[in-house]
Motif scaffolding. Structure first.
Motif, mmCIF file in Angstrom:
data_model
loop_
_atom_site.group_PDB
_atom_site.id
_atom_site.type_symbol
_atom_site.label_atom_id
_atom_site.label_comp_id
_atom_site.label_asym_id
_atom_site.label_seq_id
_atom_site.Cartn_x
_atom_site.Cartn_y
_atom_site.Cartn_z
ATOM 1 N N LEU A 1 -28.447 6.647 12.686
ATOM 2 C CA LEU A 1 -29.613 6.153 12.780
ATOM 3 C C LEU A 1 -29.220 4.693 12.517
ATOM 4 O O LEU A 1 -29.212 4.276 11.235
ATOM 5 N N GLY A 2 -29.316 3.779 13.509
ATOM 6 C CA GLY A 2 -29.219 2.497 13.298
ATOM 7 C C GLY A 2 -27.885 2.203 12.488
ATOM 8 O O GLY A 2 -26.752 2.572 13.032
ATOM 9 N N SER A 3 -27.795 1.612 11.025
ATOM 10 C CA SER A 3 -26.484 1.229 10.566
ATOM 11 C C SER A 3 -25.946 2.292 9.700
ATOM 12 O O SER A 3 -25.062 2.413 9.098
ATOM 13 N N ILE A 4 -26.826 3.706 9.674
ATOM 14 C CA ILE A 4 -26.558 4.659 8.635
ATOM 15 C C ILE A 4 -25.994 5.865 9.499
ATOM 16 O O ILE A 4 -26.222 6.106 10.504
ATOM 17 N N VAL A 5 -24.676 6.333 9.012
ATOM 18 C CA VAL A 5 -24.186 7.378 9.728
ATOM 19 C C VAL A 5 -24.035 8.562 8.582
ATOM 20 O O VAL A 5 -23.563 8.281 7.530
ATOM 21 N N LYS B 1 -20.341 18.886 6.989
ATOM 22 C CA LYS B 1 -19.620 19.677 7.381
ATOM 23 C C LYS B 1 -19.510 20.657 6.302
ATOM 24 O O LYS B 1 -19.193 20.626 5.252
ATOM 25 N N ALA B 2 -19.881 21.837 6.609
ATOM 26 C CA ALA B 2 -20.328 23.248 5.816
ATOM 27 C C ALA B 2 -21.073 22.675 4.807
ATOM 28 O O ALA B 2 -22.483 22.217 4.880
ATOM 29 N N ASN B 3 -20.515 22.649 3.442
ATOM 30 C CA ASN B 3 -21.402 22.083 2.361
ATOM 31 C C ASN B 3 -21.177 20.594 1.961
ATOM 32 O O ASN B 3 -21.515 19.987 0.843
ATOM 33 N N ASP B 4 -20.323 20.115 2.807
ATOM 34 C CA ASP B 4 -19.758 18.692 2.060
ATOM 35 C C ASP B 4 -20.686 17.646 3.131
ATOM 36 O O ASP B 4 -21.091 17.866 4.195
ATOM 37 N N LEU B 5 -21.119 16.574 2.526
ATOM 38 C CA LEU B 5 -22.060 15.557 3.167
ATOM 39 C C LEU B 5 -21.452 14.248 2.788
ATOM 40 O O LEU B 5 -21.316 13.895 1.571
ATOM 41 N N VAL B 6 -21.342 13.501 3.782
ATOM 42 C CA VAL B 6 -21.098 12.083 3.578
ATOM 43 C C VAL B 6 -22.074 11.091 4.213
ATOM 44 O O VAL B 6 -22.331 11.238 5.446
ATOM 45 N N VAL B 7 -22.543 10.226 3.635
ATOM 46 C CA VAL B 7 -23.118 9.237 4.244
ATOM 47 C C VAL B 7 -22.716 7.633 4.001
ATOM 48 O O VAL B 7 -22.418 7.172 2.781
ATOM 49 N N PHE B 8 -22.771 6.875 5.003
ATOM 50 C CA PHE B 8 -22.211 5.513 4.846
ATOM 51 C C PHE B 8 -23.043 4.830 5.744
ATOM 52 O O PHE B 8 -23.668 5.168 6.760
ATOM 53 N N THR B 9 -22.997 3.345 5.731
ATOM 54 C CA THR B 9 -23.626 2.364 6.582
ATOM 55 C C THR B 9 -22.396 1.658 7.357
ATOM 56 O O THR B 9 -21.275 1.318 6.804
ATOM 57 N N GLN C 1 -18.956 -2.114 13.660
ATOM 58 C CA GLN C 1 -18.363 -0.955 13.380
ATOM 59 C C GLN C 1 -18.970 0.191 14.098
ATOM 60 O O GLN C 1 -17.982 1.166 14.380
ATOM 61 N N ALA C 2 -19.984 0.061 14.313
ATOM 62 C CA ALA C 2 -20.898 1.058 15.042
ATOM 63 C C ALA C 2 -20.189 1.277 16.355
ATOM 64 O O ALA C 2 -19.925 2.261 16.865
ATOM 65 N N VAL C 3 -19.762 0.297 17.049
ATOM 66 C CA VAL C 3 -19.285 0.418 18.246
ATOM 67 C C VAL C 3 -17.996 1.283 18.305
ATOM 68 O O VAL C 3 -17.693 1.865 19.083
ATOM 69 N N VAL C 4 -17.208 0.969 17.295
ATOM 70 C CA VAL C 4 -15.863 1.732 16.951
ATOM 71 C C VAL C 4 -16.051 3.164 16.694
ATOM 72 O O VAL C 4 -15.476 4.075 17.194
#
Length: 55
Positions: free
Chosen positions: A27-31, A35-43, A48-51
């Motif tokens: 969502l915009g700059s937020i990714v 996966k299962a019980n693991d959660l990773v959030v970064f901007t 970088q979004a294009v890549v």
């Protein structure tokens, strides 16, 4: 987007994916990657979004 707005966006995204086993959401700059019980959030920057989208 300020810190409060980002936190609210992340909370809204988490509400959407919390019942999913695996998910990748941007969502915009937020990714958010879940996966299962693991959660990773970064901007990411727009460049970088294009890549991220390409891979």
């Amino acid at each position: 987007m300020n810190g409060k707005a980002k936190a609210e966006a992340v909370a809204a995204l988490h509400a959407v994916v919390k019942e999913q086993g695996n998910a990748v959401v941007r969502l915009g700059s937020i990714v958010m990657i879940k996966k299962a019980n693991d959660l990773v959030v970064f901007t990411v920057s727009e460049m970088q979004a294009v890549v991220v989208i390409a891979t």
